[in-house]
Design a protein around this motif. Structure first.
Motif, PDB file in Angstrom:
ATOM      1  N   ARG A 165      49.897  47.563   6.710  1.00  0.00           N
ATOM      2  CA  ARG A 165      49.264  48.551   5.345  1.00  0.00           C
ATOM      3  C   ARG A 165      48.104  48.520   5.640  1.00  0.00           C
ATOM      4  O   ARG A 165      47.295  47.949   6.684  1.00  0.00           O
ATOM      5  N   GLU A 166      47.692  50.289   5.325  1.00  0.00           N
ATOM      6  CA  GLU A 166      46.539  49.858   5.223  1.00  0.00           C
ATOM      7  C   GLU A 166      44.791  49.503   5.119  1.00  0.00           C
ATOM      8  O   GLU A 166      45.317  48.786   3.341  1.00  0.00           O
ATOM      9  N   ALA A 167      44.012  48.948   5.935  1.00  0.00           N
ATOM     10  CA  ALA A 167      42.827  47.802   4.932  1.00  0.00           C
ATOM     11  C   ALA A 167      42.041  48.799   5.397  1.00  0.00           C
ATOM     12  O   ALA A 167      40.844  47.631   4.594  1.00  0.00           O
ATOM     13  N   LEU A 168      41.919  49.560   6.659  1.00  0.00           N
ATOM     14  CA  LEU A 168      39.914  50.013   6.262  1.00  0.00           C
ATOM     15  C   LEU A 168      40.085  51.418   6.187  1.00  0.00           C
ATOM     16  O   LEU A 168      41.181  52.210   6.829  1.00  0.00           O
ATOM     17  N   LEU A 202      38.713  57.911  10.023  1.00  0.00           N
ATOM     18  CA  LEU A 202      39.534  56.488  10.893  1.00  0.00           C
ATOM     19  C   LEU A 202      40.657  56.084   9.392  1.00  0.00           C
ATOM     20  O   LEU A 202      39.123  55.513   8.944  1.00  0.00           O
ATOM     21  N   ARG A 203      41.250  55.516  10.503  1.00  0.00           N
ATOM     22  CA  ARG A 203      42.064  54.296   9.533  1.00  0.00           C
ATOM     23  C   ARG A 203      42.722  53.508   9.991  1.00  0.00           C
ATOM     24  O   ARG A 203      43.345  53.733  11.249  1.00  0.00           O
ATOM     25  N   TYR A 204      42.884  52.019   9.970  1.00  0.00           N
ATOM     26  CA  TYR A 204      43.451  50.528  10.081  1.00  0.00           C
ATOM     27  C   TYR A 204      44.281  50.794   9.764  1.00  0.00           C
ATOM     28  O   TYR A 204      44.062  49.858   8.097  1.00  0.00           O
ATOM     29  N   THR A 205      45.405  50.130  10.496  1.00  0.00           N
ATOM     30  CA  THR A 205      46.063  49.338   9.427  1.00  0.00           C
ATOM     31  C   THR A 205      45.571  47.506   9.894  1.00  0.00           C
ATOM     32  O   THR A 205      44.373  47.760  10.430  1.00  0.00           O
ATOM     33  N   PHE A 206      46.013  46.089   9.063  1.00  0.00           N
ATOM     34  CA  PHE A 206      45.385  45.298   9.112  1.00  0.00           C
ATOM     35  C   PHE A 206      45.803  44.763  10.729  1.00  0.00           C
ATOM     36  O   PHE A 206      45.108  43.795  11.103  1.00  0.00           O
ATOM     37  N   ARG A 207      47.353  44.731  11.444  1.00  0.00           N
ATOM     38  CA  ARG A 207      47.099  44.649  12.448  1.00  0.00           C
ATOM     39  C   ARG A 207      45.764  44.995  13.579  1.00  0.00           C
ATOM     40  O   ARG A 207      44.909  44.686  14.257  1.00  0.00           O
ATOM     41  N   GLU A 208      45.915  46.289  13.159  1.00  0.00           N
ATOM     42  CA  GLU A 208      45.108  47.739  14.479  1.00  0.00           C
ATOM     43  C   GLU A 208      43.460  47.051  13.740  1.00  0.00           C
ATOM     44  O   GLU A 208      42.669  46.965  14.535  1.00  0.00           O
ATOM     45  N   ALA A 227      24.004  38.736  14.784  1.00  0.00           N
ATOM     46  CA  ALA A 227      23.680  39.613  14.330  1.00  0.00           C
ATOM     47  C   ALA A 227      24.421  40.906  14.165  1.00  0.00           C
ATOM     48  O   ALA A 227      24.646  41.965  15.307  1.00  0.00           O
ATOM     49  N   VAL A 228      24.626  41.820  13.365  1.00  0.00           N
ATOM     50  CA  VAL A 228      25.447  42.821  13.121  1.00  0.00           C
ATOM     51  C   VAL A 228      24.053  43.163  12.314  1.00  0.00           C
ATOM     52  O   VAL A 228      23.737  43.638  10.702  1.00  0.00           O
ATOM     53  N   TYR A 229      23.821  44.148  12.724  1.00  0.00           N
ATOM     54  CA  TYR A 229      22.665  45.670  12.835  1.00  0.00           C
ATOM     55  C   TYR A 229      23.572  47.120  12.448  1.00  0.00           C
ATOM     56  O   TYR A 229      23.230  47.533  13.520  1.00  0.00           O
ATOM     57  N   LEU A 230      24.084  47.224  11.856  1.00  0.00           N
ATOM     58  CA  LEU A 230      25.093  48.224  11.373  1.00  0.00           C
ATOM     59  C   LEU A 230      24.779  49.129  10.057  1.00  0.00           C
ATOM     60  O   LEU A 230      24.940  48.226   9.322  1.00  0.00           O
ATOM     61  N   ARG A 231      24.766  50.441   9.751  1.00  0.00           N
ATOM     62  CA  ARG A 231      25.180  50.764   8.140  1.00  0.00           C
ATOM     63  C   ARG A 231      26.189  50.323   7.992  1.00  0.00           C
ATOM     64  O   ARG A 231      27.126  49.047   8.926  1.00  0.00           O
ATOM     65  N   ASN A 232      27.197  50.820   6.977  1.00  0.00           N
ATOM     66  CA  ASN A 232      28.770  50.799   6.359  1.00  0.00           C
ATOM     67  C   ASN A 232      29.665  51.372   7.107  1.00  0.00           C
ATOM     68  O   ASN A 232      30.077  52.390   7.496  1.00  0.00           O
ATOM     69  N   ARG A 233      30.184  50.834   8.354  1.00  0.00           N
ATOM     70  CA  ARG A 233      31.404  51.048   8.939  1.00  0.00           C
ATOM     71  C   ARG A 233      31.775  50.732   9.664  1.00  0.00           C
ATOM     72  O   ARG A 233      31.926  48.923   8.944  1.00  0.00           O
ATOM     73  N   PRO A 234      33.157  51.173  10.049  1.00  0.00           N
ATOM     74  CA  PRO A 234      34.130  50.206  10.588  1.00  0.00           C
ATOM     75  C   PRO A 234      33.958  48.418  12.063  1.00  0.00           C
ATOM     76  O   PRO A 234      34.564  47.835  11.863  1.00  0.00           O
ATOM     77  N   ARG A 240      36.987  40.146  -0.240  1.00  0.00           N
ATOM     78  CA  ARG A 240      37.982  39.889  -1.399  1.00  0.00           C
ATOM     79  C   ARG A 240      38.836  40.901  -1.244  1.00  0.00           C
ATOM     80  O   ARG A 240      40.653  40.306  -2.057  1.00  0.00           O
ATOM     81  N   ILE A 241      38.834  41.670  -0.942  1.00  0.00           N
ATOM     82  CA  ILE A 241      39.511  43.650  -1.015  1.00  0.00           C
ATOM     83  C   ILE A 241      41.099  43.218  -0.417  1.00  0.00           C
ATOM     84  O   ILE A 241      41.862  42.971  -0.072  1.00  0.00           O
ATOM     85  N   LEU A 242      40.594  42.636   0.834  1.00  0.00           N
ATOM     86  CA  LEU A 242      41.044  42.200   2.428  1.00  0.00           C
ATOM     87  C   LEU A 242      42.087  41.442   1.973  1.00  0.00           C
ATOM     88  O   LEU A 242      43.049  41.556   2.720  1.00  0.00           O
TER      89      LEU A 242
END
Length: 535
Positions: free
Chosen positions: A19-22, A27-33, A57-64, A240-242
């Motif tokens: 199922r598509e997760a992100l 870019l499109r990732y399934t849950f497995r990917e 530390a996670v020093y990122l914008r909104n990205r995978p 929560r969505i995932l």
């Protein structure tokens, strides 16, 4: 029974692997990917001596890579640390030091700021850089050695050979707060799952066993956090969505562009949008008239605002244009998780201040730590699934996380009035905190910067109402003799020391700053002065 975030994530992956997760741009990732990539990140961090209890530390914008790194840390029993990417070097240095960070995953656009902050941070031994388009010439700047994210992943395995985990594994969210510099709120994995991430069955009874999380994957939601994942609201929403088997859609835009946001909603059939108050809601609803008719946005069913409530006029305009929508004001904090919500829909009045329906674990206390009577202002507290405390700060922990009649409560300082019908009206923190577009600005921090300007003798900083941002920052300034500080000069000065959202948008020059007889700031006077001058 161990309610562990990584274990439950892997159970969902194994149930709906294809199922598509992100979604992010192309870019499109399934849950497995997505899980495979998180496994690679976890192995790469482990190979660099990051393990149980270590802070990443996670020093990122909104990205995978934000989501990948977060789950990778959970898998290792390490702790991801959210970093506000708007920070300047001094602010960043404080946070990374306070959090005892040992590894940083950073976007290339922020690498120079990180390098400027590293001189006094000997614990940091691993820096992994996510490439973007910010430095096309490949220049990295000077400083500690770092590695490329994709190169690191390419040499790492995808298996799940990680140590057994626990419900006690840590989760930390740094909050700007209302009482000074950012504080790391430390949660147990199990407690944040129930308090902030829906408990495995959002809107219904929480699950009773960890394995039951896979029983609620038949109602997948496509959710778009428009606010940054570095904030607790978007972070908890995405997880929560995932955990519900849905897909998280991330905007690849650097700036908030309302029309492009609507196009993304239509293209990806987003049904649930999370924003921060009118700063997002007003330009979005205004942009509805600018959307190409070919984009159908009727897929959107829920809009949640957290961190700042919708104004009545904006709610009314939304529901006038999209009558099938449900607008949700969510109330909570980093120290409590979700505490309640207020829902506006077509046929339900949207022209009044939000009243929140409280969860049964929430109470309003009076000054004697007894339940407040209806109509009385009191402090909100939550029991049950609450944090361990503030990371590395036992004094603040004892002040906020207290025992009342044998029960441990989190009482971070939010004031409210309990109404006769059992709902509450939230009044806000008892300090002079400014909420601008969902970002919290603590006046004393900005005042210290403003007062360091050579033309300034004294200053107070307050918030005044703003149609778009909720509040905007205003500095009330007493100049040094013979000088006339200007907004342009003070703005340029402040930007060297604090993030842009903390910089005053207006300056009001006065002969002298009024203080109380004890010498404390008179914020009531300062706000009245600012309102009179900026009206």
């Amino acid at each position: 029974m161990e309610f562990n975030l990584a274990d439950m994530w892997e159970a969902v992956v194994d149930t709906v692997p294809d199922r598509e997760a992100l979604v992010w741009g192309q870019l499109r990732y399934t849950f497995r990917e997505l899980d495979d990539r998180a496994n690679r990140v976890a192995h790469a961090l482990s190979a660099r001596r990051i393990g149980s209890g270590d802070h990443v530390a996670v020093y990122l914008r909104n990205r995978p890579e934000f989501v990948e790194t977060m789950f990778a840390a959970f898998k290792l029993r390490a702790v991801p640390i959210n970093v506000n990417y708007r920070y300047v070097a001094d602010e960043l240095r404080y946070l990374l030091d306070d959090a005892d960070v040992k590894a940083v995953v950073v976007a290339r656009e922020f690498l120079r700021v990180l390098q400027d902050a590293l001189a006094e941070l000997p614990l940091i031994r691993t820096i992994i850089v996510v490439d973007d388009d910010s430095l096309a010439d490949g220049s990295d700047g000077d400083g500690k050695e770092h590695e490329n994210y994709e190169a690191v992943l390419a040499s790492a395995p995808t298996d799940r050979g990680f140590p057994a985990r626990s419900a006690d594994d840590g989760y930390i969210v740094y909050t700007g707060g209302t009482t000074g510099m950012p504080k790391g709120v430390l949660w147990r994995s199990e407690d944040i799952f129930f308090a902030g991430m829906g408990g495995g069955n959002p809107g219904g009874a929480p699950i009773e066993r960890p394995e039951d999380i896979v029983e609620f994957l038949d109602r997948p939601v496509r959710g778009l956090p428009a606010c940054p994942l570095m904030h607790g609201t978007a972070n908890w929403f995405a997880i929560r969505i995932l955990f519900g088997g849905g897909a998280v859609v991330l905007s690849a835009d650097i700036r908030f562009e309302p029309v492009r946001m609507w196009e993304l909603i239509a293209r990806e059939r987003v049904s649930f949008l999370v924003i921060v108050g009118d700063a997002f809601a007003r330009p979005l609803v205004d942009a509805l008239d600018q959307i190409d008719p070919g984009f159908d946005v009727s897929c959107l069913r829920w809009v949640l605002s957290s961190g700042a409530i919708f104004s009545p006029g904006v709610k009314h305009k939304w529901l006038e244009r999209m009558p099938t929508l449900r607008l949700i004001d969510g109330f909570g904090s980093s120290e409590t998780g979700s505490q309640g919500q207020s829902v506006a829909a077509h046929g339900i009045t949207a022209n009044s201040r939000a009243r929140f329906e409280l969860e049964d674990t929430v109470q309003v206390f009076d000054d004697d730590d007894r339940p407040a009577e209806p109509g009385t202002v009191g402090r909100l507290g939550r029991r049950g699934h609450i944090p361990v405390g503030y990371y590395g700060d036992p004094v603040k922990t004892r002040a906020v996380f207290r025992e009342i009649d044998g029960v441990r409560w989190s009482i971070p300082g939010d004031y409210a009035v309990r109404e006769a019908d059992g709902t509450i009206t939230v009044l806000g923190r008892g300090s002079a905190c400014i909420n601008t577009g969902g970002e919290k600005v603590y006046p004393e921090e900005v005042e210290s910067v403003i007062k360091s300007h050579p033309d300034v003798l004294d200053a107070l900083v307050v918030g005044v109402p703003d149609d778009r941002w909720g509040e905007r920052v205003v500095a009330v300034v007493a100049p040094r003799p013979g000088t006339q500080p200007t907004l342009r000069a003070l703005e340029a000065h402040a930007r060297e020391y604090v993030a842009g959202y903390k910089v005053p948008r207006e300056v009001v020059v006065v002969d002298a700053i009024t203080r109380t007889p004890s010498g404390k700031p008179d914020y009531a006077w300062a706000k009245a002065t600012a309102l009179a001058a900026t009206a």
